[in-house]
Scaffold this active site. Sequence first.
Site, PDB file in Angstrom:
ATOM      1  N   GLU A   1     -12.960  -2.840   4.274  1.00  0.00           N
ATOM      2  CA  GLU A   1     -14.261  -3.021   4.929  1.00  0.00           C
ATOM      3  C   GLU A   1     -14.543  -1.921   5.960  1.00  0.00           C
ATOM      4  O   GLU A   1     -14.834  -2.212   7.126  1.00  0.00           O
ATOM      5  CB  GLU A   1     -14.336  -4.399   5.594  1.00  0.00           C
ATOM      6  CG  GLU A   1     -14.350  -5.541   4.599  1.00  0.00           C
ATOM      7  CD  GLU A   1     -14.741  -6.865   5.228  1.00  0.00           C
ATOM      8  OE1 GLU A   1     -14.626  -6.997   6.453  1.00  0.00           O
ATOM      9  OE2 GLU A   1     -15.158  -7.765   4.481  1.00  0.00           O
TER      10      GLU A   1
ATOM     11  N   GLU B   1     -13.824 -10.875  -1.805  1.00  0.00           N
ATOM     12  CA  GLU B   1     -13.673 -11.960  -0.829  1.00  0.00           C
ATOM     13  C   GLU B   1     -14.816 -12.953  -0.945  1.00  0.00           C
ATOM     14  O   GLU B   1     -15.936 -12.691  -0.508  1.00  0.00           O
ATOM     15  CB  GLU B   1     -13.579 -11.414   0.608  1.00  0.00           C
ATOM     16  CG  GLU B   1     -12.276 -10.682   0.850  1.00  0.00           C
ATOM     17  CD  GLU B   1     -12.090 -10.246   2.303  1.00  0.00           C
ATOM     18  OE1 GLU B   1     -12.563 -10.954   3.223  1.00  0.00           O
ATOM     19  OE2 GLU B   1     -11.473  -9.189   2.506  1.00  0.00           O
TER      20      GLU B   1
HETATM   21  C1  GAL Z   1     -13.173 -10.041   6.017  1.00  0.00           C
HETATM   22  C2  GAL Z   1     -11.887  -9.254   6.044  1.00  0.00           C
HETATM   23  C3  GAL Z   1     -10.689 -10.161   5.824  1.00  0.00           C
HETATM   24  C4  GAL Z   1     -10.793 -11.352   6.730  1.00  0.00           C
HETATM   25  C5  GAL Z   1     -12.112 -12.060   6.503  1.00  0.00           C
HETATM   26  C6  GAL Z   1     -12.329 -13.256   7.403  1.00  0.00           C
HETATM   27  O1  GAL Z   1     -14.212  -9.354   6.600  1.00  0.00           O
HETATM   28  O2  GAL Z   1     -11.890  -8.268   5.051  1.00  0.00           O
HETATM   29  O3  GAL Z   1      -9.504  -9.475   6.046  1.00  0.00           O
HETATM   30  O4  GAL Z   1     -10.704 -10.898   8.034  1.00  0.00           O
HETATM   31  O5  GAL Z   1     -13.147 -11.200   6.772  1.00  0.00           O
HETATM   32  O6  GAL Z   1     -11.365 -14.164   7.278  1.00  0.00           O
END
Ligand code: GAL
Length: 707
Positions: free
Chosen positions: A157, A241
């Site tokens: 990110e 994600e």
């Molecule tokens: C995303 C990040 C993850 C984790 C998630 C929230 O932005 O890539 O590593 O932090 O948010 O749990």
Amino acid sequence: MTVHHDHRALLLDGRRTLILSGAVHYPRSTPGMWPAILRHMRESGLNTVETYIFWNLHERRPGVLDFSGRLDLPRFCLLAQAEGLNVILRIGPYICAETNYGGLPGWLRDVPGIRMRTDNEPFKREMARWVRLVAEIIRPLTAPCGGPVILAQIENEYDNIAATYGEDGKRYLQWCVDLARSLELGIPLVTCAAGGAAEAGEKDAVASAEGSLETINAFRAHEVIDAHFRSHPRAPALWTENWTGWYQTWGGVLPKRDPQELAYATARFFAAGGSGVNYFLWHGGTNFGREGMYLLTTSYEFGGPLDEYGLPTDKARHLARLNHALRACASDFLDHERPEVRAVGPAGFICAYASGLAFLCNDGAEPARLAHAGREHTLAPRSVRIVRADGELLYDSAAPLRPLRRTWKSSGARLAPFARREEPMPSDWPVALAAPVTARRPVEQLSLTRDETDYCWYETEFTVAASEAGPGRLTFERVADLAHVFIDGRPVATTPLPLRERRGRMDEGRFTQTFELTLAPGRHRLSVLACALGLIKGDWMIGYANMAEERKGLWAPVRWNRRGLPGPWRMQPGLLGERLSLPAEPGALLPWKTATARDTRRPLSWWRTTFARPKSPGPFALDLGGMGKGLVWINGRCLGRYWNIPESDPMGPWMAWMKGSLVGAPSGVATQRHYHVPADWLREQNSLVLFEELGGDPATIRLLRRV
Ligand code: GAL
């Protein structure tokens, strides 16, 4: 196995393959739990497991590597393969992940001239060394070498901070991708540069690099999929994600994601042309030891389909049905171009693949009626139905949940009476063990502790003139995170709550703390126990300053009313009990004393007891509802930080972008009361040790079983 991709999907051995993945961070559970977690994932219709790689845990000290126990990444990957699961490895090495320092080792901060995650030679040198080492560990595990690893991610990110670093940032990101490609792992590389903050519109999306696949991180990936295909027409839409819930900070609300909303968003992505999803997380687990980021609770349950203990929730059942349905019709959508979208009525519409497979969708807040393949459908608000060409209903994201209730029962373990040892003020340490640093001004904590302990004492003497005596204000100009204040050896104050996850810049107000005290005239000794609560996970937690700026303890003048305390200051890193290895051994130098009623609720207490292994198989947790704040160990292994602090803080303004998907209001009860004790950490006879900062009644502690 070969791994390639075309514009629709990943190709495993040349065949388009649907990726249904769940994230499991191997250090957040134990090898004893891994087989059951992975088996459950396969049974839930997943074909892949994803994990970050935790540099911060593998190399806690420069050059000292640890891949044992919970850190045995190769073993984790091989167990996944034995279950028939592929593996996605997100190397980072910056990983965010709510882990200490976002996955970077804390000692990096001490490398001269370092700036994290930008075109900075010292950082790139350390990162390249680690990434090359990781590559050799994972190479035999990659698909072309017969292993399960099908994808690797570099960085994480980058968009969240890209605006800060401009051209340097772009050069750095391209350097990361070039470094990863030079490893020749023979599997596609992903970057997922665009993150949540970018989605929130906080920053302009600028980051992307040649030579890697860009993926999506979002609550509702279908909302950004068109933009994704416009920018990356030759790449498939992979969703790295898909947040199943969220994490919790001490004193903060636990935002929750509804299983039906999650299923809707997931199915809707495949309706829009997606071909791979990673549920982040399938099993969240536990932040053992001091491994969580700043302010993160020890539980990292995350609203995952498996709870912290690895037990299925109703979310698991609901998503398993979706996964199986998607598997059953995968070729009906993967073997065809993105579907044609037919609007039917004001809210409902149909995404029809050329195979005849249809996703009936309702993005609206009201039910939608529509007809398809000779059948009437009433779609619940925000729901998707998957229907085969012959009209068979494969899945409805709004189908009722089958509730699964979990409760706590006694484990049957009887804890022996507790013994106590006092943690002394630093001036009372045995001379042979004390190694204070003396300076005119307070010295920043991490430069003394190297983040090997949460604790650092600061001590000075000062005189209060008759004119300055009485009620007044003691001000710490700059301080992090939590400070316990003692005057002449007596506890008088602690940092006001709640603490906030995002504190702004370190030279601004959130790093100032003021305590209302009453002081008599005369000479006083001020002792401050500074307690770190984990290192930040990214620049934005300190107002977008570089992570290298992270600080703990005191690093600026302390004032009584307007007057600065003259010093000198004595800094004593760590606790005496840590020096004496009290968590592991009974402590040779000074004996433990059987506690009396007078000892209950005394601050700065080490508590110790023993108990026999319970007969039941677990999972187990300690109920610490009667304790204050501190650290807890079983058989010398740290279970984590504990803190009996009520949930009082609602979702912060920066969380506004999540509100369509996450809901939650502070409950007012303890943020965390139960602390996971992995069953494979227990022996026939067990020792339980706590360091309690505030006071608490250890007689209330119970070992419970989750049923
Ligand atoms: C995303 C990040 C993850 C984790 C998630 C929230 O932005 O890539 O590593 O932090 O948010 O749990």
